[in-house]
Write an enzyme that holds these catalytic residues in place. Sequence first.
Site, PDB file in Angstrom:
ATOM      1  N   HIS A   4      12.895  -0.420   0.460  1.00  0.00           N
ATOM      2  CA  HIS A   4      13.757   0.369   1.417  1.00  0.00           C
ATOM      3  C   HIS A   4      15.147   0.606   0.845  1.00  0.00           C
ATOM      4  O   HIS A   4      15.924  -0.427   0.514  1.00  0.00           O
ATOM      5  CB  HIS A   4      13.646  -0.250   3.005  1.00  0.00           C
ATOM      6  N   ASP A  50      10.822  -5.287  -1.025  1.00  0.00           N
ATOM      7  CA  ASP A  50      10.800  -4.652   0.247  1.00  0.00           C
ATOM      8  C   ASP A  50      12.467  -4.576   0.680  1.00  0.00           C
ATOM      9  O   ASP A  50      12.883  -3.342   0.863  1.00  0.00           O
ATOM     10  CB  ASP A  50      10.274  -5.949   1.427  1.00  0.00           C
ATOM     11  N   ASP A  51      13.192  -5.594   1.021  1.00  0.00           N
ATOM     12  CA  ASP A  51      14.437  -5.454   1.422  1.00  0.00           C
ATOM     13  C   ASP A  51      15.194  -6.514   0.697  1.00  0.00           C
ATOM     14  O   ASP A  51      15.758  -7.571   1.209  1.00  0.00           O
ATOM     15  CB  ASP A  51      15.032  -5.655   2.755  1.00  0.00           C
ATOM     16  N   HIS A  85       7.296  -0.737  -3.202  1.00  0.00           N
ATOM     17  CA  HIS A  85       7.806  -0.816  -1.595  1.00  0.00           C
ATOM     18  C   HIS A  85       8.986  -1.372  -1.546  1.00  0.00           C
ATOM     19  O   HIS A  85       9.289  -2.639  -1.763  1.00  0.00           O
ATOM     20  CB  HIS A  85       6.645  -1.854  -1.230  1.00  0.00           C
ATOM     21  N   GLU A 107       1.295  -6.480   8.713  1.00  0.00           N
ATOM     22  CA  GLU A 107       2.584  -7.274   8.285  1.00  0.00           C
ATOM     23  C   GLU A 107       2.861  -8.124   9.705  1.00  0.00           C
ATOM     24  O   GLU A 107       2.596  -9.217   9.994  1.00  0.00           O
ATOM     25  CB  GLU A 107       3.789  -6.438   8.099  1.00  0.00           C
ATOM     26  N   HIS A 156       3.306   0.709   6.850  1.00  0.00           N
ATOM     27  CA  HIS A 156       3.486  -0.582   7.064  1.00  0.00           C
ATOM     28  C   HIS A 156       2.333  -1.034   8.105  1.00  0.00           C
ATOM     29  O   HIS A 156       2.129  -0.326   9.039  1.00  0.00           O
ATOM     30  CB  HIS A 156       4.762  -0.940   7.627  1.00  0.00           C
TER      31      HIS A 156
HETATM   32  N1  ADE Z   1      12.268  -1.427   7.440  1.00  0.00           N
HETATM   33  C1  ADE Z   1      12.813  -2.340   6.507  1.00  0.00           C
HETATM   34  N2  ADE Z   1      12.153  -3.213   6.131  1.00  0.00           N
HETATM   35  C2  ADE Z   1      10.995  -3.255   6.892  1.00  0.00           C
HETATM   36  C3  ADE Z   1       9.995  -4.046   6.910  1.00  0.00           C
HETATM   37  N3  ADE Z   1       9.736  -5.130   5.994  1.00  0.00           N
HETATM   38  N4  ADE Z   1       8.982  -3.883   7.811  1.00  0.00           N
HETATM   39  C4  ADE Z   1       8.981  -2.765   8.623  1.00  0.00           C
HETATM   40  N5  ADE Z   1      10.007  -2.045   8.483  1.00  0.00           N
HETATM   41  C5  ADE Z   1      10.860  -2.157   7.658  1.00  0.00           C
HETATM   42 ZN    ZN Z   2       8.991  -2.645   4.038  1.00  0.00          ZN
END
Ligand code: ADE
Ligand code: ZN
Length: 330
Positions: A10, A269-270, A8, A191, A188
């Site tokens: 992005h 994630d990011d 996971h 969350e 997703h």
């Molecule tokens: N797009 C990028 N990161 C995200 C996240 N953590 N949750 C939902 N959409 C996203």
């Molecule tokens: Zn995500």
Amino acid sequence: MIPKAELHVHLEGTMPPSLVRQIAARNQLQVSEAIMGPNDTFLWQDFLHFLKVYDEASMVLRNRQDYRDMTYDYLARSAKQGGIYTEMMISPDHAALCGVSYEDHLAGAIEGIEDAKKEFGIEGRLIITGVRHFGSDKVLEVALKARAHPHPYVVGFGLGGDEAGFPGKLFAKAYDVAHEAGLACTVHAGEFDGPQSVWDALNYLPVDRIGHGVRSIEDPALVEELAKRGTTLEICPGSNIALGLYPNFAAHPFLKLRAAGCNVTLSSDDPPYFGTTLGQEYTTAQEHFGLSDDALREVTRTSLRNSFADEKTKERLLKSVGKEFNLEKQ
Ligand code: ADE
Ligand code: ZN
């Protein structure tokens, strides 16, 4: 080093400010310094603001080469931390907003995967991802594009964006198109929305995995169902703490979900938005959740077994998990 696998992340969210600045400069674009923070991280206030900053930084991506470099750059960094497999969500909508065609953005990412594999041995795969706050018609278009452009590295379909404002069941048609086209699915859920969003994902979407899913812990019947079905949770502890879902790692449900028999995995994630990396997530699991080296290797195996890669690739990678990871010997 322990071999690591990530399910996971992005792709647009992997670019640190240094790379955003570099790509912006060659495309003669200005990016606001207001979104840039210390130590190559970004500044944002809350989830919806994070999504805006993410959109702004993604606007520097203007051609195939940019997609190639972003992908290669992330896989190279991941490999240096022991990454052997990475599944990356890629957003055709973000590409289209910058005038990059579906074909070009995909070709760039594939080239980045091939180059990183040649150099570091790391395997990369792509999950075509819609943006829920762009609406169900746009997400359906993304699914149709994914169906029209198959590639061995395009293995999945997913959905990101504003979860609370745009429930997953609105996107059932897009998911059916993607699933019928042979793509494995994740979404997703659990969350920013509660356990009901995960129930909806299980009941309305053909998903094998849930992005995050941590809020399932609020409903014991759901936790039981996830364990029974073997639905994999793509857990991103650093992201959850940074976005304020939990005040600290001690309050994070990773261990409870694992103890209940859920398939738990670790992802970033990011990374530059949440001040983390894949390596850092494994360190967090060791230091805050008390996972031993063996338990971390088991997390990697769970990720690989539940990855959307072909069986041959999974088997080959699974064999390497028991060994020590050494980039020079890969
Ligand atoms: N797009 C990028 N990161 C995200 C996240 N953590 N949750 C939902 N959409 C996203
Ligand atoms: Zn995500």
